[in-house]
Write a protein that holds these residues in place. Structure first.
Motif, PDB file in Angstrom:
ATOM      1  N   LEU A  45       0.776  -1.278  -0.052  1.00 20.64           N
ATOM      2  CA  LEU A  45      -0.021  -0.244  -0.043  1.00 20.64           C
ATOM      3  C   LEU A  45       0.857   1.237  -0.065  1.00 20.64           C
ATOM      4  CD1 LEU A  45      -2.697  -0.993   2.656  1.00 20.64           C
ATOM      5  CD2 LEU A  45      -2.971  -0.964   0.125  1.00 20.64           C
ATOM      6  N   HIS A  46       0.506   2.076  -0.911  1.00 21.67           N
ATOM      7  CA  HIS A  46       1.264   3.423  -0.891  1.00 21.67           C
ATOM      8  C   HIS A  46       2.616   3.348  -1.077  1.00 21.67           C
ATOM      9  CE1 HIS A  46      -2.554   4.942   0.760  1.00 21.67           C
ATOM     10  NE2 HIS A  46      -2.249   4.191   1.755  1.00 21.67           N
ATOM     11  N   ALA A  47       2.908   2.416  -2.056  1.00 18.01           N
ATOM     12  CA  ALA A  47       4.730   2.347  -2.257  1.00 18.01           C
ATOM     13  C   ALA A  47       5.060   3.604  -3.030  1.00 18.01           C
ATOM     14  CB  ALA A  47       4.603   0.993  -3.393  1.00 18.01           C
ATOM     15  N   PRO A  48       6.331   3.679  -2.663  1.00 17.34           N
ATOM     16  CA  PRO A  48       6.978   5.075  -3.441  1.00 17.34           C
ATOM     17  C   PRO A  48       7.162   4.673  -4.825  1.00 17.34           C
ATOM     18  CG  PRO A  48       8.159   4.315  -1.288  1.00 17.34           C
ATOM     19  CD  PRO A  48       7.102   3.345  -1.605  1.00 17.34           C
ATOM     20  N   ASP A  49       7.374   5.482  -5.792  1.00 16.31           N
ATOM     21  CA  ASP A  49       7.517   5.430  -7.167  1.00 16.31           C
ATOM     22  C   ASP A  49       9.143   5.049  -7.155  1.00 16.31           C
ATOM     23  OD1 ASP A  49       5.449   6.465  -7.965  1.00 16.31           O
ATOM     24  OD2 ASP A  49       5.952   8.492  -8.288  1.00 16.31           O
ATOM     25  N   VAL A  50       9.637   4.443  -8.164  1.00 16.66           N
ATOM     26  CA  VAL A  50      10.793   3.799  -8.388  1.00 16.66           C
ATOM     27  C   VAL A  50      11.529   4.447  -9.685  1.00 16.66           C
ATOM     28  CG1 VAL A  50      12.156   1.701  -8.432  1.00 16.66           C
ATOM     29  CG2 VAL A  50      10.297   1.616  -7.044  1.00 16.66           C
ATOM     30  N   ALA A  51      12.546   4.997  -9.609  1.00 10.89           N
ATOM     31  CA  ALA A  51      13.294   5.251 -10.859  1.00 10.89           C
ATOM     32  C   ALA A  51      14.003   4.007 -11.425  1.00 10.89           C
ATOM     33  CB  ALA A  51      14.179   6.307 -10.657  1.00 10.89           C
ATOM     34  N   GLU A  52      13.853   3.625 -12.370  1.00 13.78           N
ATOM     35  CA  GLU A  52      14.434   2.310 -13.061  1.00 13.78           C
ATOM     36  C   GLU A  52      15.509   2.623 -13.998  1.00 13.78           C
ATOM     37  OE1 GLU A  52      11.280   0.142 -14.936  1.00 13.78           O
ATOM     38  OE2 GLU A  52      10.070   0.561 -13.266  1.00 13.78           O
ATOM     39  N   CYS A  53      16.565   1.850 -13.953  1.00 18.08           N
ATOM     40  CA  CYS A  53      17.784   2.158 -14.912  1.00 18.08           C
ATOM     41  C   CYS A  53      18.365   0.826 -15.267  1.00 18.08           C
ATOM     42  CB  CYS A  53      18.727   3.005 -14.025  1.00 18.08           C
ATOM     43  SG  CYS A  53      20.174   3.198 -15.009  1.00 18.08           S
ATOM     44  N   VAL A  54      18.518   0.541 -16.397  1.00 24.82           N
ATOM     45  CA  VAL A  54      19.142  -0.573 -17.095  1.00 24.82           C
ATOM     46  C   VAL A  54      20.490  -0.198 -17.625  1.00 24.82           C
ATOM     47  CG1 VAL A  54      19.063  -2.442 -18.640  1.00 24.82           C
ATOM     48  CG2 VAL A  54      16.911  -1.723 -17.486  1.00 24.82           C
TER      49      VAL A  54
END
Length: 120
Positions: A81-90
């Motif tokens: 619930l209410h998980a923070p956003d995640v910046a994704e990097c490959v």
């Protein structure tokens, strides 16, 4: 004041999903943002043995690594619930090298491991 960053290495394994979940929970507690990094080695486009039906490099990835990372992130975030956003990097290359370099701007580096460890 800059928002602290929690950097987490993700490779799709169960241990890395656990690490990502922990990083998300810690980010919510600290008011930090999360950056998930997936590193992979690019296989050669043409493998001579492949012409004979052999693949000396093992199974080729079925999907693009960016899609794998996004699927893992969405799967883990979907359990909270209410998980923070995640910046994704490959990134292409050695995970340890990339995580070490990227961690220079992070408040915390989180990785999952299957290796036993002990305190000195």
């Amino acid at each position: 004041m800059r928002t602290p960053v929690i950097l987490v290495g993700v490779d799709g394994s169960a241990k890395s999903r656990t690490a990502l979940r922990w990083a998300l929970e810690e980010a919510a507690h600290r008011g930090a943002r999360v950056e998930a990094v997936l590193a992979y080695h690019r296989e050669p486009a043409v493998v001579p043995a492949a012409l004979m039906g052999l693949n000396s490099y093992g199974e080729m990835p079925r999907r693009h690594p960016a899609q794998e990372l996004d699927d893992t992130v969405q799967q883990v975030r979907g359990t909270m619930l209410h998980a923070p956003d995640v910046a994704e990097c490959v990134v292409v290359g050695d995970a340890a090298d990339h995580l070490t370099e990227a961690s220079k701007h992070a408040a915390l580096l989180v990785i999952g491991t299957t290796r036993p460890w002990s305190r000195p």
